[in-house]
Design a protein around this motif. Sequence first.
Motif, PDB file in Angstrom:
ATOM      1  N   ASP A 251       0.938  -1.268   0.052  1.00  0.00           N
ATOM      2  CA  ASP A 251       0.026  -0.062   0.059  1.00  0.00           C
ATOM      3  C   ASP A 251       0.918   1.282  -0.001  1.00  0.00           C
ATOM      4  O   ASP A 251       0.333   2.354   0.133  1.00  0.00           O
ATOM      5  CB  ASP A 251      -1.000  -0.060   1.191  1.00  0.00           C
ATOM      6  N   GLY A 252       2.255   1.264  -0.111  1.00  0.00           N
ATOM      7  CA  GLY A 252       2.947   2.103  -0.114  1.00  0.00           C
ATOM      8  C   GLY A 252       3.670   2.627   1.217  1.00  0.00           C
ATOM      9  O   GLY A 252       4.482   3.439   1.473  1.00  0.00           O
ATOM     10  N   ASP A 253       2.969   2.080   2.361  1.00  0.00           N
ATOM     11  CA  ASP A 253       3.394   2.403   3.721  1.00  0.00           C
ATOM     12  C   ASP A 253       4.917   1.959   3.844  1.00  0.00           C
ATOM     13  O   ASP A 253       5.411   1.034   3.433  1.00  0.00           O
ATOM     14  CB  ASP A 253       2.566   2.115   4.801  1.00  0.00           C
ATOM     15  N   LYS A 254       5.631   2.656   4.702  1.00  0.00           N
ATOM     16  CA  LYS A 254       7.002   2.484   5.104  1.00  0.00           C
ATOM     17  C   LYS A 254       7.334   2.141   6.332  1.00  0.00           C
ATOM     18  O   LYS A 254       6.699   2.504   7.208  1.00  0.00           O
ATOM     19  CB  LYS A 254       8.164   3.599   4.593  1.00  0.00           C
ATOM     20  N   TYR A 255       7.923   0.956   6.457  1.00  0.00           N
ATOM     21  CA  TYR A 255       8.222   0.278   7.661  1.00  0.00           C
ATOM     22  C   TYR A 255       9.645   0.252   8.121  1.00  0.00           C
ATOM     23  O   TYR A 255      10.559  -0.340   7.611  1.00  0.00           O
ATOM     24  CB  TYR A 255       7.778  -1.083   7.874  1.00  0.00           C
ATOM     25  N   HIS A 256      10.255   1.241   9.094  1.00  0.00           N
ATOM     26  CA  HIS A 256      11.682   1.818   9.203  1.00  0.00           C
ATOM     27  C   HIS A 256      12.151   0.645  10.174  1.00  0.00           C
ATOM     28  O   HIS A 256      11.456   0.312  11.240  1.00  0.00           O
ATOM     29  CB  HIS A 256      11.860   2.998   9.630  1.00  0.00           C
TER      30      HIS A 256
ATOM     31  N   HIS B 114      12.579   8.992  10.571  1.00  0.00           N
ATOM     32  CA  HIS B 114      13.748   9.804  10.807  1.00  0.00           C
ATOM     33  C   HIS B 114      15.137   9.141  11.129  1.00  0.00           C
ATOM     34  O   HIS B 114      16.193   9.454  11.418  1.00  0.00           O
ATOM     35  CB  HIS B 114      13.615  11.049  11.866  1.00  0.00           C
ATOM     36  N   GLY B 115      14.757   7.445  11.260  1.00  0.00           N
ATOM     37  CA  GLY B 115      15.809   6.659  11.571  1.00  0.00           C
ATOM     38  C   GLY B 115      15.999   6.661  12.981  1.00  0.00           C
ATOM     39  O   GLY B 115      16.984   6.009  13.585  1.00  0.00           O
ATOM     40  N   GLN B 116      15.175   7.280  14.109  1.00  0.00           N
ATOM     41  CA  GLN B 116      15.335   7.094  15.297  1.00  0.00           C
ATOM     42  C   GLN B 116      14.644   5.844  15.935  1.00  0.00           C
ATOM     43  O   GLN B 116      13.521   5.658  15.195  1.00  0.00           O
ATOM     44  CB  GLN B 116      14.827   8.364  15.979  1.00  0.00           C
ATOM     45  N   VAL B 117      15.191   5.134  16.994  1.00  0.00           N
ATOM     46  CA  VAL B 117      14.673   3.926  17.699  1.00  0.00           C
ATOM     47  C   VAL B 117      13.254   4.278  18.053  1.00  0.00           C
ATOM     48  O   VAL B 117      12.896   5.265  18.526  1.00  0.00           O
ATOM     49  CB  VAL B 117      15.618   3.478  18.825  1.00  0.00           C
ATOM     50  N   ASP B 118      12.401   3.353  17.723  1.00  0.00           N
ATOM     51  CA  ASP B 118      10.899   3.438  18.339  1.00  0.00           C
ATOM     52  C   ASP B 118      11.112   2.525  19.477  1.00  0.00           C
ATOM     53  O   ASP B 118      10.802   1.241  19.476  1.00  0.00           O
ATOM     54  CB  ASP B 118      10.086   2.768  17.351  1.00  0.00           C
ATOM     55  N   ALA B 119      11.074   3.226  20.654  1.00  0.00           N
ATOM     56  CA  ALA B 119      11.075   2.587  22.117  1.00  0.00           C
ATOM     57  C   ALA B 119      10.002   1.969  22.442  1.00  0.00           C
ATOM     58  O   ALA B 119       9.975   1.098  23.453  1.00  0.00           O
ATOM     59  CB  ALA B 119      11.817   3.683  22.968  1.00  0.00           C
ATOM     60  N   ALA B 120       8.831   2.102  21.727  1.00  0.00           N
ATOM     61  CA  ALA B 120       7.822   1.589  22.080  1.00  0.00           C
ATOM     62  C   ALA B 120       7.578   0.157  21.749  1.00  0.00           C
ATOM     63  O   ALA B 120       6.755  -0.803  22.146  1.00  0.00           O
ATOM     64  CB  ALA B 120       6.420   2.410  21.761  1.00  0.00           C
ATOM     65  N   LEU B 121       8.350  -0.173  20.687  1.00  0.00           N
ATOM     66  CA  LEU B 121       8.328  -1.696  20.374  1.00  0.00           C
ATOM     67  C   LEU B 121       9.776  -2.387  20.654  1.00  0.00           C
ATOM     68  O   LEU B 121      10.671  -1.498  20.663  1.00  0.00           O
ATOM     69  CB  LEU B 121       8.246  -1.514  18.811  1.00  0.00           C
ATOM     70  N   PRO B 122       9.618  -3.578  20.818  1.00  0.00           N
ATOM     71  CA  PRO B 122      10.588  -4.505  21.386  1.00  0.00           C
ATOM     72  C   PRO B 122      11.938  -4.497  20.455  1.00  0.00           C
ATOM     73  O   PRO B 122      11.804  -4.591  19.202  1.00  0.00           O
ATOM     74  CB  PRO B 122      10.127  -5.641  21.608  1.00  0.00           C
ATOM     75  N   ALA B 123      13.126  -4.418  21.055  1.00  0.00           N
ATOM     76  CA  ALA B 123      14.259  -4.821  20.341  1.00  0.00           C
ATOM     77  C   ALA B 123      14.578  -6.010  20.481  1.00  0.00           C
ATOM     78  O   ALA B 123      14.279  -6.917  21.107  1.00  0.00           O
ATOM     79  CB  ALA B 123      15.551  -3.796  20.880  1.00  0.00           C
ATOM     80  N   SER B 124      15.416  -6.659  19.186  1.00  0.00           N
ATOM     81  CA  SER B 124      15.883  -7.914  19.391  1.00  0.00           C
ATOM     82  C   SER B 124      17.353  -8.006  19.418  1.00  0.00           C
ATOM     83  O   SER B 124      18.066  -7.482  18.364  1.00  0.00           O
ATOM     84  CB  SER B 124      15.002  -8.841  18.332  1.00  0.00           C
ATOM     85  N   ASP B 125      17.967  -8.813  19.926  1.00  0.00           N
ATOM     86  CA  ASP B 125      19.453  -9.388  19.713  1.00  0.00           C
ATOM     87  C   ASP B 125      19.694 -10.276  18.733  1.00  0.00           C
ATOM     88  O   ASP B 125      18.838 -11.306  18.976  1.00  0.00           O
ATOM     89  CB  ASP B 125      20.056  -9.556  20.994  1.00  0.00           C
ATOM     90  N   VAL B 126      20.452 -10.312  17.678  1.00  0.00           N
ATOM     91  CA  VAL B 126      20.329 -11.215  16.429  1.00  0.00           C
ATOM     92  C   VAL B 126      21.901 -11.644  16.200  1.00  0.00           C
ATOM     93  O   VAL B 126      22.771 -10.821  16.200  1.00  0.00           O
ATOM     94  CB  VAL B 126      19.861 -10.476  15.270  1.00  0.00           C
ATOM     95  N   VAL B 127      21.948 -12.742  16.548  1.00  0.00           N
ATOM     96  CA  VAL B 127      23.331 -13.191  15.835  1.00  0.00           C
ATOM     97  C   VAL B 127      23.131 -14.148  14.745  1.00  0.00           C
ATOM     98  O   VAL B 127      22.248 -15.203  14.890  1.00  0.00           O
ATOM     99  CB  VAL B 127      23.984 -14.228  17.009  1.00  0.00           C
ATOM    100  N   VAL B 128      23.766 -13.911  13.659  1.00  0.00           N
ATOM    101  CA  VAL B 128      23.631 -14.641  12.408  1.00  0.00           C
ATOM    102  C   VAL B 128      25.022 -15.369  12.304  1.00  0.00           C
ATOM    103  O   VAL B 128      26.139 -14.759  12.014  1.00  0.00           O
ATOM    104  CB  VAL B 128      23.498 -13.674  11.137  1.00  0.00           C
TER     105      VAL B 128
END
Length: 164
Positions: free
Chosen positions: A70-75, A99-113
């Motif tokens: 739908d054209g919405d952007k998810y950063h 603007h590339g600023q962290v959205d603290a309302a949503l959870p962060a994840s620690d990722v190891v690839v």
Amino acid sequence: MSVVDVQKNLDAAQLTLVAELDAPVTTAWNLYANQQFVEKWWGPPRYPATFTNHDLAPGATVNYFMTGPDGDKYHGLWQVQEVTPEREIHFTDRFADSHGQVDAALPASDVVVAFEALDGNRSRITTVTTMSSREDLKEVLKMGAEEGTVQAMNQMDTLLESAT
């Protein structure tokens, strides 16, 4: 299909995906390290990714957004912790605003690839995503993280086929 195993461990707040590719580790590594490649598979098929900053150096921030049908952007962004070329990438994956600023309302994840060479010039990519809590894992699973990640990683095979 690239993804061969998916494990959810609610007690450890972890989601683990294992993908196997008919390509050497160097090629598997480049799927993450090369911006032109990662843009072709990061994000589910109907949500292509654009990386506005892609630097896998420890301490760097990688910025991206996915564009929905739908054209919405998810950063989002990766806060790169550690990098061992062709072996491992460790980053914190965060939701972000436009603007590339962290959205603290949503959870962060620690990722190891982790990247591993297999017999016959094949490779394995094991991605372990750890959330802060069982509740955070449940939240991102409800948002479609498992299905979206599987769909995204399954695009790796098509990308590799088109590159040969």
